[in-house]
Design an enzyme around this catalytic site. Sequence first.
Site, short mmCIF file in Angstrom:
data_model
loop_
_atom_site.label_atom_id
_atom_site.label_comp_id
_atom_site.label_asym_id
_atom_site.label_seq_id
_atom_site.Cartn_x
_atom_site.Cartn_y
_atom_site.Cartn_z
N CYS A 110 165.18 43.43 95.65
CA CYS A 110 164.62 44.78 96.23
C CYS A 110 164.46 45.71 94.99
O CYS A 110 165.28 45.65 94.02
CB CYS A 110 166.03 45.24 96.87
SG CYS A 110 165.72 46.82 97.75
N HIS A 170 164.02 43.45 106.12
CA HIS A 170 164.67 44.09 105.02
C HIS A 170 164.12 45.60 104.78
O HIS A 170 165.08 46.60 104.78
CB HIS A 170 163.93 43.44 103.88
CG HIS A 170 164.16 44.03 102.50
ND1 HIS A 170 165.09 43.06 101.53
CD2 HIS A 170 163.90 45.25 101.87
CE1 HIS A 170 165.03 43.97 100.65
NE2 HIS A 170 164.53 45.01 100.62
N GLU A 171 163.13 46.10 105.32
CA GLU A 171 162.61 47.41 105.30
C GLU A 171 163.36 48.40 106.24
O GLU A 171 163.78 49.35 106.04
CB GLU A 171 161.03 47.60 105.28
CG GLU A 171 160.37 47.01 104.07
CD GLU A 171 160.89 47.42 102.65
OE1 GLU A 171 161.28 48.57 102.60
OE2 GLU A 171 160.58 46.65 101.72
N HIS A 229 166.82 49.34 105.27
CA HIS A 229 166.91 50.27 104.44
C HIS A 229 167.05 51.91 105.20
O HIS A 229 167.78 52.57 104.91
CB HIS A 229 165.55 50.35 103.50
CG HIS A 229 165.61 49.66 102.30
ND1 HIS A 229 166.58 49.94 101.24
CD2 HIS A 229 164.93 48.98 101.92
CE1 HIS A 229 166.39 49.05 100.24
NE2 HIS A 229 165.50 48.17 100.70
ZN LIG Z 1 164.42 46.88 99.36
#
Ligand SMILES: [Zn+2]
Length: 111
Positions: free
Chosen positions: A21, A63-64, A67
């Site tokens: 990341c 993954h995004e 966030h």
């Molecule tokens: Zn990330």
Amino acid sequence: MLINPVIVERSAETEIGEEGCLSIPEIFGDVERPMRVVVEALDRDGQTYRAEVGGYKARAVQHEIDHLDGVLFLDHLSAVKRSLLVAKWKKARKGKKGYIKDVTPEPAGEL
Ligand SMILES: [Zn+2]
């Protein structure tokens, strides 16, 4: 374009893949995630739409979206693995610009 994306379906089949990341560079960990997900989001005209994604794209989307929910890939690892990686990252970053100081969170108190 995905505006306010939400994962509405996840495949039962999962896959383990290495993730890193840009928020915490130079450390990587193996994360298990559903292989396919269905995402609901708004397009640039504010219209709701759904898209099914698989493979590497499914991993990137999860993954995004994590966030947006305040979750890092580290949060998917075991506590032991996470502390080892964070210690490694801190050691590698020590003395470099942008090093994040350790802080002790204070109780929020009455809201
Ligand atoms: Zn990330």
